[in-house]
Every structure is written in C-alpha cells, then in structure tokens.
Design a protein around this motif. Structure first.
Motif, PDB file in Angstrom:
ATOM      1  N   GLU A   1       7.346   6.410   7.270  1.00  0.00           N
ATOM      2  CA  GLU A   1       6.418   5.431   6.698  1.00  0.00           C
ATOM      3  C   GLU A   1       7.168   4.194   6.221  1.00  0.00           C
ATOM      4  OE1 GLU A   1       4.377   7.621   3.646  1.00  0.00           O
ATOM      5  OE2 GLU A   1       3.086   8.661   5.096  1.00  0.00           O
TER       6      GLU A   1
ATOM      7  N   ASN B   1       6.869   0.513   7.883  1.00  0.00           N
ATOM      8  CA  ASN B   1       6.530  -0.636   7.031  1.00  0.00           C
ATOM      9  C   ASN B   1       7.553  -1.752   7.185  1.00  0.00           C
ATOM     10  OD1 ASN B   1       4.051  -0.307   5.722  1.00  0.00           O
ATOM     11  ND2 ASN B   1       4.932   1.068   4.210  1.00  0.00           N
TER      12      ASN B   1
ATOM     13  N   GLN C   1       6.177  -5.142   8.343  1.00  0.00           N
ATOM     14  CA  GLN C   1       6.018  -6.096   7.246  1.00  0.00           C
ATOM     15  C   GLN C   1       7.215  -7.041   7.085  1.00  0.00           C
ATOM     16  OE1 GLN C   1       3.021  -6.246   5.983  1.00  0.00           O
ATOM     17  NE2 GLN C   1       2.464  -4.447   7.159  1.00  0.00           N
TER      18      GLN C   1
ATOM     19  N   GLN D   1      -3.583   1.950   6.691  1.00  0.00           N
ATOM     20  CA  GLN D   1      -3.117   1.699   5.326  1.00  0.00           C
ATOM     21  C   GLN D   1      -4.243   1.237   4.396  1.00  0.00           C
ATOM     22  OE1 GLN D   1       0.197   2.529   4.547  1.00  0.00           O
ATOM     23  NE2 GLN D   1      -0.119   3.356   6.568  1.00  0.00           N
TER      24      GLN D   1
END
Length: 168
Positions: free
Chosen positions: A99, A103, A107, A167
C-alpha cells in the motif's frame, strides 16, 4: 510498521534475503549475490531514477524490502516487488508495505500504472494483490526458470484511477 529509503547499512539484511533460495524464488531470481557485489550494485544505482528501494521497519527491526523498479517516466509505469523476512510473515506487512509503495508510485511519482509478476501457484500473494486492486492481465507461460523447472506467472496491473477509487 513504516518504510524508509534503503541505506547502505541495510545491505547486510538485503544480502541475507538475497542468499535464500526460498525467498528469491518469489522474485524468480537465483540466490547468488556476495555482499561486495551488492555494495557495488548499490553504489552503481544510488542515483538511478528508474528505481526506488525502501526497507520495511517493524518495531525498529528490518522486516523486508519493497521496491519500485523499471520506472518508466514516459509511459508512467513501474514494477513493484516486496519481500518480507520469514519471521515477520503472516503479520500483514506485505500488504501494508505494498500500500505504501503503491501510494508512493501514484502520489509522489505520478505514475499511471503499477505492475508485477507473480507465480501462478503463489495463491497467497495473488490473493493479497487482488485485495489491493491488482487485476490479472494475462498468464505468461513458462516465463521463469526456477528450481529446475519453468514456471508460469501472472502479469498483474493496477491503474492509478482504480487505486484512487479504492481509497475513497
């Protein structure tokens, strides 16, 4: 559990993982690296923009590694790999590290897709990857040679748009 960038002093732990056949079989690689070779590779790739390597830390201890490799900034994708030390397996660390790695890919690096290869017989890993939103895009027949035989693997992918939806 948290992840942080791989540092040179972590290499002793990576060396330990890299020299276990049962561990490296998950990455379809042979266990062979000497510590000096690993240090040389670290120095060679320290400024390589096509990879990011993180160590998994649990209660101050090295618990594994999560890697983004083959990062392609034109097509905006990369491969993700995770290995958790045997004594930390079964605690959910692989999923949590995945995870965090996903991310980071979406991101921080603004990638479009994260993909991986997984042995078709590794049902536990396939289950975790599906739980994270990865989809099987295809089966690669006899793609890897490991432990004296050719192995089939799934090619699994996860798009940023699907990750963002999961999410919410």
């Amino acid at each position: 559990m948290h992840i942080r960038a791989l540092e040179e002093n972590d290499l002793i732990h990576i060396h330990e993982l890299n020299n276990k056949l049962n561990v490296m079989a998950y990455w379809f690689e042979e266990p062979y690296e000497s510590l000096s070779e690993l240090k040389s590779l670290y120095q060679k790739h320290i400024y390589d923009e096509s990879e990011r390597r993180f160590v998994i830390i649990k209660e101050g201890q090295f618990a594994g590694i999560i890697e983004l490799v083959e990062i392609d900034y034109i097509h905006r994708n990369c491969e993700i790999q995770v290995i958790v030390k045997e004594e930390f397996q079964g605690e959910g660390l692989a999923q949590e590290a995945m995870e965090k790695g996903i991310n980071y890919a979406f991101q921080i690096l603004n990638l479009h897709k994260v993909f991986l290869y997984v042995d078709t017989e590794n049902e536990g890993a396939v289950h975790i990857y599906k739980k994270l939103g990865f989809e099987i895009e295809g089966t690669m027949v006899e793609q890897f040679y490991m432990r004296g035989e050719y192995k089939d693997c799934y090619f699994m992918g996860l798009f940023k748009r699907n990750w963002k939806q999961a999410q919410m």
